[in-house]
Design a protein around this motif. Sequence first.
Motif, PDB file in Angstrom:
ATOM      1  N   ALA A  18       0.832  -1.209   0.000  1.00  0.00           N
ATOM      2  CA  ALA A  18       0.000   0.000   0.000  1.00  0.00           C
ATOM      3  C   ALA A  18       0.866   1.258   0.000  1.00  0.00           C
ATOM      4  CB  ALA A  18      -0.916   0.000   1.216  1.00  0.00           C
ATOM      5  N   ASP A  19       0.330   2.324  -0.592  1.00  0.00           N
ATOM      6  CA  ASP A  19       1.049   3.593  -0.575  1.00  0.00           C
ATOM      7  C   ASP A  19       0.867   4.292   0.781  1.00  0.00           C
ATOM      8  OD1 ASP A  19      -1.447   4.891  -0.568  1.00  0.00           O
ATOM      9  OD2 ASP A  19      -1.367   5.378  -2.695  1.00  0.00           O
ATOM     10  N   HIS A  20       1.583   5.383   0.959  1.00  0.00           N
ATOM     11  CA  HIS A  20       1.601   6.112   2.233  1.00  0.00           C
ATOM     12  C   HIS A  20       0.195   6.530   2.675  1.00  0.00           C
ATOM     13  CE1 HIS A  20       2.878   8.875   5.347  1.00  0.00           C
ATOM     14  NE2 HIS A  20       2.218   9.852   4.739  1.00  0.00           N
ATOM     15  N   CYS A  26      -5.730   3.462   6.606  1.00  0.00           N
ATOM     16  CA  CYS A  26      -5.981   2.130   7.134  1.00  0.00           C
ATOM     17  C   CYS A  26      -5.645   2.073   8.623  1.00  0.00           C
ATOM     18  CB  CYS A  26      -5.155   1.110   6.360  1.00  0.00           C
ATOM     19  SG  CYS A  26      -5.339  -0.567   6.948  1.00  0.00           S
ATOM     20  N   GLY A  27      -4.478   2.539   8.978  1.00  0.00           N
ATOM     21  CA  GLY A  27      -4.058   2.539  10.383  1.00  0.00           C
ATOM     22  C   GLY A  27      -4.981   3.354  11.266  1.00  0.00           C
ATOM     23  N   GLN A  28      -5.432   4.486  10.770  1.00  0.00           N
ATOM     24  CA  GLN A  28      -6.360   5.310  11.544  1.00  0.00           C
ATOM     25  C   GLN A  28      -7.678   4.575  11.776  1.00  0.00           C
ATOM     26  OE1 GLN A  28      -6.286   8.675   8.914  1.00  0.00           O
ATOM     27  NE2 GLN A  28      -4.776   9.776  10.151  1.00  0.00           N
ATOM     28  N   ASP A 126       2.224  -2.988  13.350  1.00  0.00           N
ATOM     29  CA  ASP A 126       2.938  -2.156  12.377  1.00  0.00           C
ATOM     30  C   ASP A 126       2.028  -1.069  11.823  1.00  0.00           C
ATOM     31  OD1 ASP A 126       5.217  -3.692  12.699  1.00  0.00           O
ATOM     32  OD2 ASP A 126       4.978  -4.783  10.803  1.00  0.00           O
ATOM     33  N   MET A 127       0.779  -1.425  11.561  1.00  0.00           N
ATOM     34  CA  MET A 127      -0.187  -0.455  11.042  1.00  0.00           C
ATOM     35  C   MET A 127      -0.390   0.684  12.039  1.00  0.00           C
ATOM     36  SD  MET A 127      -2.881  -3.313   9.710  1.00  0.00           S
ATOM     37  CE  MET A 127      -4.162  -2.202   9.193  1.00  0.00           C
ATOM     38  N   VAL A 131       0.938   4.898  11.833  1.00  0.00           N
ATOM     39  CA  VAL A 131       0.119   6.088  12.072  1.00  0.00           C
ATOM     40  C   VAL A 131       0.725   6.934  13.178  1.00  0.00           C
ATOM     41  CG1 VAL A 131      -2.145   6.893  12.873  1.00  0.00           C
ATOM     42  CG2 VAL A 131      -1.996   5.036  11.209  1.00  0.00           C
ATOM     43  N   LEU A 132       1.126   6.306  14.271  1.00  0.00           N
ATOM     44  CA  LEU A 132       1.687   7.051  15.395  1.00  0.00           C
ATOM     45  C   LEU A 132       3.001   7.723  15.010  1.00  0.00           C
ATOM     46  CD1 LEU A 132       0.940   4.570  18.315  1.00  0.00           C
ATOM     47  CD2 LEU A 132      -0.339   6.634  17.651  1.00  0.00           C
ATOM     48  N   TYR A 133       3.830   7.007  14.256  1.00  0.00           N
ATOM     49  CA  TYR A 133       5.108   7.562  13.820  1.00  0.00           C
ATOM     50  C   TYR A 133       4.909   8.835  12.993  1.00  0.00           C
ATOM     51  CZ  TYR A 133       9.563   8.093  11.442  1.00  0.00           C
ATOM     52  OH  TYR A 133      10.725   8.615  10.945  1.00  0.00           O
TER      53      TYR A 133
END
Length: 137
Positions: A18-20, A26-28, A126-127, A131-133
């Motif tokens: 997946a792109d950025h 997705c992570g959110q 990782d997902m 997002v947190l990073y």
Amino acid sequence: MHDAEAAVKAFGIQWFAADHEAKLACGQLVIEALKKLMPNYDLSRNLYSQFFFFATKQSATDLEEGAKWFSETAAAGKDENPPLFMAMSSIGQLFSLYAINAAAKGEKARQASGTLYTTHSRTVNDMIQYVLYHGAF
């Protein structure tokens, strides 16, 4: 069990490809869903144990229904909203793997589903960390 293994593998490939923007969205969505499922969800802790303790309090029927609901929601967004598809698939797979483990009679089946659960929960971590990073939550 083979279907679950194939689904986890396919999801991992899809996540890493997946792109950025898709990864952030997705992570959110995963974070929002986990916080609704587990109001005390702690972003600073590993998902593996938090979901484990949440799932152990659920009946087998609830686990199966959770897997079904998240999978159906994922399928509904597959073409129109890829981040929603990935997010809901990832949580559905957590439910599914835990349900398989809870229903497994043999030690080999429990170990195999436990290994898949561990692997998949790392991908979901990782997902969340992605997002947190990026400070997107």
